[in-house]
Design an enzyme around this catalytic site. Structure first.
Site, PDB file in Angstrom:
ATOM      1  CG  ASN A 127      25.268  63.801  41.274  1.00  0.00           C
ATOM      2  OD1 ASN A 127      26.251  63.142  40.954  1.00  0.00           O
ATOM      3  ND2 ASN A 127      24.289  64.085  40.434  1.00  0.00           N
ATOM      4  CD  GLU A 180      25.005  62.438  33.274  1.00  0.00           C
ATOM      5  OE1 GLU A 180      24.713  63.632  32.994  1.00  0.00           O
ATOM      6  OE2 GLU A 180      24.940  61.971  34.408  1.00  0.00           O
ATOM      7  CB  CYS A 213      22.910  66.267  35.614  1.00  0.00           C
ATOM      8  SG  CYS A 213      22.914  64.479  35.593  1.00  0.00           S
ATOM      9  CD  GLU A 246      27.232  56.601  31.604  1.00  0.00           C
ATOM     10  OE1 GLU A 246      28.051  55.928  32.265  1.00  0.00           O
ATOM     11  OE2 GLU A 246      26.794  57.705  31.988  1.00  0.00           O
TER      12      GLU A 246
END
Length: 458
Positions: free
Chosen positions: A136, A234, A268, A437
């Protein structure tokens, strides 16, 4: 011994369905050889002076900057992103490398007061890091892990998604052009069950960084457990966009479309659960309807385009499965003919526990749900298994703070839809992931802390 069968990955243009390229898929033997090369390169990289590592990373950033337009157009071709978004993504890789380079010489340990001697901590690189990136946002998410891992003294093996390997391969070429040691940053295109699994299970990989579905993330987590391998995940999201009646309703409605339509909803962090206080519900929908209907969906290379296609036929079929004929709402326009197109869609009058209201669709689809009061809003916001992002719209500072504390998510914004900045931490609660992150501590996530005590007593 028979030679391993090598698949060919087909890269399609999502806007036209035309074949763009075929890329040989990595085998377990390829992964094994890459780990050996990476381990050898990493030893020299870790021993280099911090200033030299920082200088090379800045040179890498400069080379990426010279190729931003090329990388952006490659991203448009393989991922269907709008040209403006793709330019931002290529620029984000550059900025991440610069930001990580700035941390190399500030990766400090500590001196801890103790009796009878001196106690210090040393931050040492892990070794070889495996990064499994999604389709994505192929470039920036790969760089989220790659840049700080390299800065901390590690080598990186990057496995891009099967559908989007081209920008990753080009970045590896640019790294060599910038002068990074050969073998330090390698790209291994391939399928998840073969190349991805080989990375996860390889004993020479010290850490895995995975971005993708919660289902696959759980599987990787279980495999890492056998080696007690370090892991950052993630994963998915079903983020709320909470609009209280005291908010600037016009601003909230104007901002809502691109909070879930950016990248065709394949994000997301997309705010796909729009929760609106009941007294403002009708006014919000009245304002939202024309905003959705006016979204420009079309050729990603057209500067006027706001939303492009979905990534693949499989993803298109998945999105369609959630928008059944019995559901009502607001629908925008999308091209007909070749390409994986789906129109901007807002569903109304759906039960709060309907699949489209609680499951991650990963497409340009949102639901609008009414709520009664602050407690009801928080209940609805937390009524999924995820906890990645969210937005809160209100003029009441106290309410904004209370709601920010109560919503179980790793990244929240008030009166905006911002989620990710490379200089602030990013990650999720619950089944949205594990670890963080980006931000000021990004490099330390790729180090081991060694404690050393030096006696001063005779």
């Amino acid at each position: 011994m028979t030679e391993e069968r090598r698949e060919l990955l087909q890269v399609l243009n999502p806007a036209t369905e035309e074949l763009v390229a075929t890329v040989p898929a990595a085998t377990p033997a390829d992964v094994d050889a890459a780990v050996a090369r990476a381990a050898a390169a990493q030893r020299g990289w870790a021993a280099a002076a911090p200033a030299d590592r920082a200088r090379l990373l800045r040179r890498f950033a400069a080379v990426v900057d010279d190729h931003v337009e090329e990388l952006a157009r490659l991203e448009v071709t393989e991922a269907g992103h709008t040209l403006g978004n793709a330019r931002w993504e290529a620029g984000n890789v550059r900025d991440l490398l610069d930001f990580a380079a700035g941390g190399v010489e500030r990766l400090n340990g500590r001196q801890i007061p103790v009796a009878g001697g001196l106690d210090i901590t040393i931050l040492e690189p892990l070794g070889v890091v495996g990064v499994i990136a999604p389709w994505n946002f192929p470039m920036p998410i790969a760089a989220w892990a790659t840049a700080p891992a390299l800065a901390a003294g590690n080598a990186v093996l990057l496995k891009p998604a099967e559908t989007t390997p081209l920008t990753a391969l080009r970045l590896a070429e640019l790294a060599l052009e910038a002068g990074l040691p050969e073998g330090l940053f390698q790209v291994l295109p391939g399928t998840g069950p073969v190349a991805g699994n080989a990375l996860v299970e390889h004993p020479g990989i010290a850490k895995i960084v995975f971005t993708g579905s919660t289902r696959v993330g759980k599987s990787i987590m279980a495999k890492c457990a056998d080696q007690v391998k370090r892991l950052t995940l993630e994963l998915g999201g079903k983020s709320p966009n909470i609009v209280f009646a005291d908010a600037d309703i016009e601003a909230a409605a104007a901002a809502a479309p691109m909070s879930f339509l950016d990248n065709s909803g394949q994000d997301c962090c997309a705010r796909t659960r729009i929760l609106v206080q009941r007294s403002a519900y009708d006014r919000f929908l009245e304002l939202l309807t024309p905003a959705i209907e006016e979204i420009v969906v079309g050729d990603p290379l057209d500067e006027r385009t706001q939303m492009g296609p979905l990534i693949s036929r499989a993803q298109l079929d998945r999105v369609r499965s959630y928008v059944t004929e019995d559901l009502t709402g607001i629908r925008g326009k999308a091209p007909e003919g070749p390409g994986f197109w789906f129109p901007p869609t807002v569903l109304t009058d759906v039960p709060e526990d309907a699949p489209c209201a609680v499951e991650e669709i990963f497409g340009p689809v949102a639901v609008v749900l009414p709520f009664d009061d602050e407690a009801d809003a928080i209940r609805l916001a937390n009524a999924t298994e995820y906890g990645l992002s969210g937005s809160i719209w209100t003029r009441d500072v106290g309410r904004a703070l209370r709601a920010s504390r109560a919503v179980r998510a790793g990244n929240l914004s008030v009166n905006s839809h911002s989620s990710v900045r490379y200089w602030t931490p990013f990650g999720g609660y619950r089944q949205s992931g594990l670890g963080r992150e980006l931000g000021p501590d990004a490099l330390t996530a790729f180090t081991e802390t060694k404690n050393v005590f030096i006696s001063t007593e005779a």
